[in-house]
Design a protein around this motif. Structure first.
Motif, PDB file in Angstrom:
ATOM      1  N   ARG A  20       0.809  -1.215   0.000  1.00  0.00           N
ATOM      2  CA  ARG A  20       0.000   0.000   0.000  1.00  0.00           C
ATOM      3  C   ARG A  20       0.846   1.271   0.000  1.00  0.00           C
ATOM      4  O   ARG A  20       0.319   2.370  -0.150  1.00  0.00           O
TER       5      ARG A  20
ATOM      6  N   ARG B 234       3.085   3.063  -5.487  1.00  0.00           N
ATOM      7  CA  ARG B 234       2.245   3.233  -6.669  1.00  0.00           C
ATOM      8  C   ARG B 234       2.410   1.980  -7.515  1.00  0.00           C
ATOM      9  O   ARG B 234       3.493   1.404  -7.598  1.00  0.00           O
TER      10      ARG B 234
ATOM     11  N   ILE C 167      -1.732   3.669 -10.792  1.00  0.00           N
ATOM     12  CA  ILE C 167      -2.700   4.032  -9.768  1.00  0.00           C
ATOM     13  C   ILE C 167      -1.940   4.437  -8.518  1.00  0.00           C
ATOM     14  O   ILE C 167      -0.888   3.874  -8.214  1.00  0.00           O
ATOM     15  N   ASN C 168      -2.489   5.422  -7.797  1.00  0.00           N
ATOM     16  CA  ASN C 168      -1.753   5.904  -6.626  1.00  0.00           C
ATOM     17  C   ASN C 168      -2.041   5.012  -5.415  1.00  0.00           C
ATOM     18  O   ASN C 168      -2.692   3.981  -5.521  1.00  0.00           O
TER      19      ASN C 168
ATOM     20  N   ASN D 279      -3.821   5.000  -2.638  1.00  0.00           N
ATOM     21  CA  ASN D 279      -5.139   4.633  -2.103  1.00  0.00           C
ATOM     22  C   ASN D 279      -6.171   4.388  -3.190  1.00  0.00           C
ATOM     23  O   ASN D 279      -7.350   4.198  -2.903  1.00  0.00           O
ATOM     24  N   GLY D 280      -5.735   4.427  -4.453  1.00  0.00           N
ATOM     25  CA  GLY D 280      -6.651   4.178  -5.550  1.00  0.00           C
ATOM     26  C   GLY D 280      -7.441   5.390  -5.983  1.00  0.00           C
ATOM     27  O   GLY D 280      -8.287   5.296  -6.868  1.00  0.00           O
ATOM     28  N   GLY D 281      -7.148   6.543  -5.405  1.00  0.00           N
ATOM     29  CA  GLY D 281      -7.925   7.730  -5.710  1.00  0.00           C
ATOM     30  C   GLY D 281      -7.569   8.400  -7.023  1.00  0.00           C
ATOM     31  O   GLY D 281      -8.370   9.192  -7.545  1.00  0.00           O
ATOM     32  N   SER D 282      -6.382   8.108  -7.544  1.00  0.00           N
ATOM     33  CA  SER D 282      -5.963   8.733  -8.799  1.00  0.00           C
ATOM     34  C   SER D 282      -5.391   7.677  -9.722  1.00  0.00           C
ATOM     35  O   SER D 282      -4.681   6.769  -9.278  1.00  0.00           O
ATOM     36  N   THR D 283      -5.695   7.825 -11.005  1.00  0.00           N
ATOM     37  CA  THR D 283      -5.203   6.885 -12.008  1.00  0.00           C
ATOM     38  C   THR D 283      -4.700   7.655 -13.223  1.00  0.00           C
ATOM     39  O   THR D 283      -5.025   8.837 -13.412  1.00  0.00           O
TER      40      THR D 283
ATOM     41  N   SER E 214      -7.455  -0.577 -10.863  1.00  0.00           N
ATOM     42  CA  SER E 214      -7.986  -0.388  -9.513  1.00  0.00           C
ATOM     43  C   SER E 214      -7.127  -1.200  -8.546  1.00  0.00           C
ATOM     44  O   SER E 214      -6.307  -2.028  -8.980  1.00  0.00           O
TER      45      SER E 214
ATOM     46  N   ASP F 122      -7.077  -3.005  -4.331  1.00  0.00           N
ATOM     47  CA  ASP F 122      -7.701  -3.324  -3.056  1.00  0.00           C
ATOM     48  C   ASP F 122      -6.562  -3.557  -2.071  1.00  0.00           C
ATOM     49  O   ASP F 122      -5.965  -4.641  -2.050  1.00  0.00           O
TER      50      ASP F 122
END
Length: 124
Positions: A30, A33, A51-52, A54-58, A71, A73
């Motif tokens: 986690r 990237r 993807i960054n 926490n998954g907030g930016s791609t 994505s 997890d």
């Protein structure tokens, strides 16, 4: 050290879909990237998506934008690549990679850890 293991590749007809998965060996996953790259026979490895943390930016390559979705997890130490509307030119070995890089870092040399790859073949 992070070990990565891709799965989900296979043979699909043009217009079809596949979902690739990449399982990381450590919870420190986690803090990295994550990226997907691909390499077709006789060609250089090319950037697909990142993807960054926490998954907030791609960020996507133009060739896959609107068709592929990355994505992650973090609870499962897994990153995914959903591939829709596949084309024969998407045929390649797909690799996931981890690195302490910027979101828009597309150079494969900047990533620290790599999986062994999974073959995706799209028939016309």
């Amino acid at each position: 050290q992070v070990q990565l293991l891709e799965s989900g590749g296979g043979l699909v007809q043009a217009g079809g879909s596949l979902r690739l998965s990449c399982l990381a060996s450590r919870s420190t996953f986690r803090t990295y990237r994550m990226g997907w790259f691909r390499q077709a026979p006789g060609k250089e490895r090319e950037f697909v998506a990142t993807i960054n943390y926490n998954g907030g930016s791609t960020y996507y390559a133009d060739s896959v934008k609107g068709r592929f979705t990355i994505s992650r997890d973090n609870a499962k130490n897994t990153v995914y690549l959903q591939m829709n509307s596949l084309r024969p030119e998407d045929t390649a070995v797909y690799y996931c990679a981890a690195g302490q890089v910027g979101l828009t870092t597309t150079a494969a040399s900047r990533y620290d850890y790599w999986g062994q790859g999974t073959q995706v073949t799209v028939s016309s």
